[in-house]
Scaffold this motif. Structure first.
Motif, PDB file in Angstrom:
ATOM      1  N   PRO A 189     -47.175  14.340  22.143  1.00  0.00           N
ATOM      2  CA  PRO A 189     -46.710  13.276  21.248  1.00  0.00           C
ATOM      3  C   PRO A 189     -45.420  12.633  21.735  1.00  0.00           C
ATOM      4  N   ALA A 190     -45.276  11.345  21.398  1.00  0.00           N
ATOM      5  CA  ALA A 190     -44.055  10.615  21.736  1.00  0.00           C
ATOM      6  C   ALA A 190     -43.025  10.703  20.621  1.00  0.00           C
ATOM      7  N   VAL A 191     -43.508  10.835  19.374  1.00  0.00           N
ATOM      8  CA  VAL A 191     -42.614  10.891  18.209  1.00  0.00           C
ATOM      9  C   VAL A 191     -42.980  12.114  17.374  1.00  0.00           C
ATOM     10  N   LEU A 192     -41.963  12.854  16.945  1.00  0.00           N
ATOM     11  CA  LEU A 192     -42.136  13.998  16.063  1.00  0.00           C
ATOM     12  C   LEU A 192     -41.426  13.701  14.750  1.00  0.00           C
ATOM     13  N   VAL A 193     -42.161  13.768  13.661  1.00  0.00           N
ATOM     14  CA  VAL A 193     -41.581  13.630  12.323  1.00  0.00           C
ATOM     15  C   VAL A 193     -41.725  14.975  11.632  1.00  0.00           C
ATOM     16  N   ALA A 194     -40.620  15.521  11.130  1.00  0.00           N
ATOM     17  CA  ALA A 194     -40.649  16.883  10.592  1.00  0.00           C
ATOM     18  C   ALA A 194     -39.797  16.986   9.337  1.00  0.00           C
ATOM     19  N   VAL A 195     -40.197  17.888   8.456  1.00  0.00           N
ATOM     20  CA  VAL A 195     -39.364  18.201   7.293  1.00  0.00           C
ATOM     21  C   VAL A 195     -38.395  19.321   7.648  1.00  0.00           C
ATOM     22  N   ASP A 196     -37.321  19.398   6.873  1.00  0.00           N
ATOM     23  CA  ASP A 196     -36.341  20.467   7.081  1.00  0.00           C
ATOM     24  C   ASP A 196     -36.815  21.787   6.485  1.00  0.00           C
ATOM     25  N   GLY A 197     -37.761  21.715   5.568  1.00  0.00           N
ATOM     26  CA  GLY A 197     -38.279  22.903   4.910  1.00  0.00           C
ATOM     27  C   GLY A 197     -39.064  22.494   3.685  1.00  0.00           C
ATOM     28  N   TYR A 198     -39.416  23.470   2.858  1.00  0.00           N
ATOM     29  CA  TYR A 198     -40.194  23.191   1.653  1.00  0.00           C
ATOM     30  C   TYR A 198     -40.014  24.371   0.711  1.00  0.00           C
ATOM     31  N   ARG A 199     -40.514  24.210  -0.483  1.00  0.00           N
ATOM     32  CA  ARG A 199     -40.457  25.284  -1.468  1.00  0.00           C
ATOM     33  C   ARG A 199     -41.889  25.705  -1.785  1.00  0.00           C
ATOM     34  N   TYR A 200     -42.152  27.005  -1.710  1.00  0.00           N
ATOM     35  CA  TYR A 200     -43.480  27.543  -2.002  1.00  0.00           C
ATOM     36  C   TYR A 200     -43.343  28.420  -3.231  1.00  0.00           C
ATOM     37  N   GLY A 201     -43.781  27.909  -4.368  1.00  0.00           N
ATOM     38  CA  GLY A 201     -43.437  28.565  -5.622  1.00  0.00           C
ATOM     39  C   GLY A 201     -41.952  28.392  -5.852  1.00  0.00           C
ATOM     40  N   ASP A 202     -41.244  29.491  -6.053  1.00  0.00           N
ATOM     41  CA  ASP A 202     -39.791  29.383  -6.203  1.00  0.00           C
ATOM     42  C   ASP A 202     -39.056  29.813  -4.938  1.00  0.00           C
ATOM     43  N   LYS A 203     -39.792  29.943  -3.840  1.00  0.00           N
ATOM     44  CA  LYS A 203     -39.194  30.444  -2.603  1.00  0.00           C
ATOM     45  C   LYS A 203     -38.872  29.287  -1.658  1.00  0.00           C
TER      46      LYS A 203
END
Length: 665
Positions: A189-203
């Motif tokens: 890939p030429a471009v990467l778009v990413a999240v810093d993290g997420y919440r799974y339930g309350d974690k």
């Protein structure tokens, strides 16, 4: 399986989209079909005429016309609609029947409050991100990779990428670094778009370290964009851009690059449990036509509908859901743990009712999920109809694994007795279902109602003969537009042919066992590469699991058959995960054996029953019978399974230990 749980209403032809299509065929083509079976037989025996009718009925926008529908008749290697140019994103964003101020995307999350995007705002969002990608130099053929969950931004990014003729690929952020890089190193890939993290339930789950590792492992990436999802105040580092800059306001109008029918739209991946995941390339035109057909004619979706399918961005059902607006249906997204209730300031607690309440709150008319989720709800004694007002529900879809008869019965008793339950089966390979439901046919317990229009599905015996009312290999004997354009970096098509056409030249072998009955109904009984073969009789795994996991004491199970090199009966080994606090003893073994012998046959009685802590599963929750079998026959774990593709790689340790004990014992 003769028990009818739902029957089409008397006015189904007047009210359904497939009924409207039948009237259109009569008026526009002079074709009159008295039944679904008649229509199906025409669709698979007059393949070019059928797919041209789909193109015309849905008014597909062609920037240049096709020279013809189909060139060639031998798979693989056919070409669909040569000369035609179009754009998938243009058709999704046309959103027929959705007004500018009406919701097109309704998104729920355990990481942030709900988000709604109207049709007008969705087009504006796509236009902004499209312009942002152009500023980064993205053009036709470039790959854009998203390490992001099932949220509006990921959806917008996919459509913006497609609008440019660039190629999209996504991995859910629960994928580990190795799983992601195994996939994306192949497509560069030429471009990467990413999240810093997420919440799974309350974690909270911080993924910044994984993003850094992925980025370091992909030298092709020219630009990284960080989306602050876990922490909206997160700031990019090391030269990465914030999402706000990619999606900045623009005066640039939304436009759509005309691309050839088979121009790559996105790359999906096989589970990669026994090697590098296969990078499956899907094209703009094939996906568009297939999804228009399935969503409108089979799922009966159109203006006024709200379409939900529980999925992550690492499963093909996300791509299937994404096409909803192309037929006029708003889509409902969910990101989080579907098995817990998580509220700010309170610890998470087990709760399988969340998705049902979400369906009621958002007015979902078609609720899609997996068979394991439905069976888990049943096992927990859940009655969704008592939890929430589900009166808007007209359809319920189940896939990911075969749904046994008791799952069907539970839906009609505990969810709603007026909706149509559609069990379907297909795959990432075609990004759709081969077999499923249709409004014109009744629902029978444990049975998939039909073969889908345009999918010439057959069951083949061991000698390659088509069979009815007998278990056989699921094969496709005529081309479908959404069969892959090819595999990435497979210029001679060698890997592609080996994957589907190695056993029957010119015929697609899918790898499932199927029984097609005389009325056209279908039953999938598991993967053909995980078949149980006792005394020359092939047994599917699905019916086995239905019985074993129907016991209150059993939470999960996996069964494998180890062949005898001398031609004997071999060994049938059953592994079970028991409810908390239970241990395997002689009484429980006797009970399991009795249930299998009574419900199925003496051939289904295992030679050994072992308790394990977990059943190995892929990140999309599929059981891994084949790697377990390999480990038990002496293959090292690292060779038997790509552990990065597993949701619980530690589960393999028990099988490795047992293999060692068996070898020394």
């Amino acid at each position: 399986m003769d028990e009818v749980l739902w029957a089409p209403p008397d006015d189904v032809v007047e009210r359904s989209r497939i009924g409207h299509y039948l009237r259109w065929l009569r008026t526009e083509r002079g074709l009159d079909f008295a039944s679904y079976d008649d229509l199906y037989q025409w669709s698979v025996s007059h393949v070019p005429a059928f797919w041209q009718s789909i193109w015309d009925y849905f008014d597909v926008i062609a920037h240049t016309p096709a020279e013809r529908v189909l060139v060639g008749d031998h798979m693989p290697g056919v070409r669909w609609f040569p000369g035609a140019t179009l754009n998938y994103a243009e058709h999704v964003l046309r959103m027929p029947g959705i007004g500018d101020d009406e919701p097109a995307v309704i998104a729920y999350s355990q990481s942030r409050p709900p988000v709604t995007r109207t049709a007008a705002l969705l087009r504006e969002d796509v236009g902004r991100v499209r312009a942002g990608l152009r500023r980064l130099g993205v053009g036709p053929g470039d790959r854009v990779a998203a390490y992001a969950p099932n949220i509006p931004e990921t959806y917008v990014l996919m459509l913006a990428t497609a609008s440019l003729g660039a190629i999209f690929s996504s991995c859910a952020p629960e994928f580990g670094t190795r799983s992601v890089t195994d996939r994306w190193r192949q497509i560069e890939p030429a471009v990467l778009v990413a999240v810093d993290g997420y919440r799974y339930g309350d974690k909270p789950v911080d993924r910044r370290a994984e993003v850094a590792a992925i980025r370091a492992a992909l030298p092709s990436v020219r630009h990284t964009v960080l989306l602050g999802y876990l922490d909206p105040e997160a700031t990019p580092d090391d030269g990465a851009l914030p999402w706000s800059e990619l999606a900045a306001p623009t005066d640039e109008p939304l436009a759509f690059a005309p691309v050839p029918f088979d121009h790559p739209l996105y790359v999906l991946y096989s589970s990669g449990t026994t090697g590098l995941p296969k990078p499956i390339v899907h094209g703009h035109g094939g996906i568009l036509l297939e999804h228009l057909k399935m969503l409108a004619l089979h799922h009966d979706l159109g203006p006024g509908d709200r379409f939900f399918w529980f999925s992550t961005t690492g499963w093909m059902m996300w791509n299937f859901l994404a096409s909803g607006p192309a037929v006029g249906a708003a889509i409902v997204l969910f990101d989080g743990n579907p098995a817990v209730r998580a509220e700010p300031g309170r610890p998470a607690e087990p709760d399988l009712g969340g998705l049902w309440r979400l369906a009621a709150e958002s007015g979902v008319t078609y609720f899609g999920t997996s068979a394991p989720f439905l069976l888990a709800c049943r096992k927990a004694g859940l009655r969704p109809r008592d939890l929430a007002d589900l009166s808007a529900l007209r359809g319920l879809g189940s896939t990911g694994a075969p749904l046994p008869a008791e799952g069907f019965t539970w839906v009609y008793e505990a969810v709603c007795d007026t909706l149509q339950l559609q069990s379907l089966s297909g795959g990432t390979d075609v990004c759709t279902g081969f077999v499923g439901g249709v409004p014109l046919l009744p629902v029978r317990a444990g049975e998939i109602a039909c073969r889908c229009l345009g999918a010439r599905v057959e069951a083949r015996s061991a000698d390659g003969t088509p069979v009815i009312d007998q278990l056989g290999e699921l094969v496709i004997t005529a081309p479908m537009p959404s069969m892959p354009v090819g595999f990435w970096n497979d210029p001679d098509g060698v890997r592609y042919r080996e994957a589907y056409f190695d056993l029957y030249p010119g015929v697609w072998r899918h790898g499932d066992w199927i029984t097609i009955n005389s009325r056209g109904g279908c039953v999938i009984t598991g993967r053909s590469d995980a078949t149980l073969n006792r005394g020359g009789v092939r047994l599917g795994t699905a019916e086995f699991y239905s019985v074993v996991e129907g016991l209150d004491e059993v939470v999960d199970s996996v069964v494998v058959h180890l062949e005898d090199a001398e031609g004997g009966a071999g060994e049938l080994l059953l592994f079970v995960v028991l409810a908390d606090g239970l241990e395997m003893d002689d009484a429980l073994r006797t009970k399991i054996v009795r249930e299998l012998r009574t419900a199925l046959s003496p051939r289904h009685v295992p030679d050994e029953i072992h308790q394990v802590r977990a059943v190995p599963r892929t990140l999309s929750a599929k059981k891994l019978e084949v790697p377990v079998k390999k480990i038990l026959t002496g293959t090292p774990v690292d060779s038997a399974a790509a552990t990065g593709a597993l949701a619980n790689p530690e589960s393999l340790v028990a099988f490795e230990r047992l293999a060692r004990d068996r070898a020394t014992g």
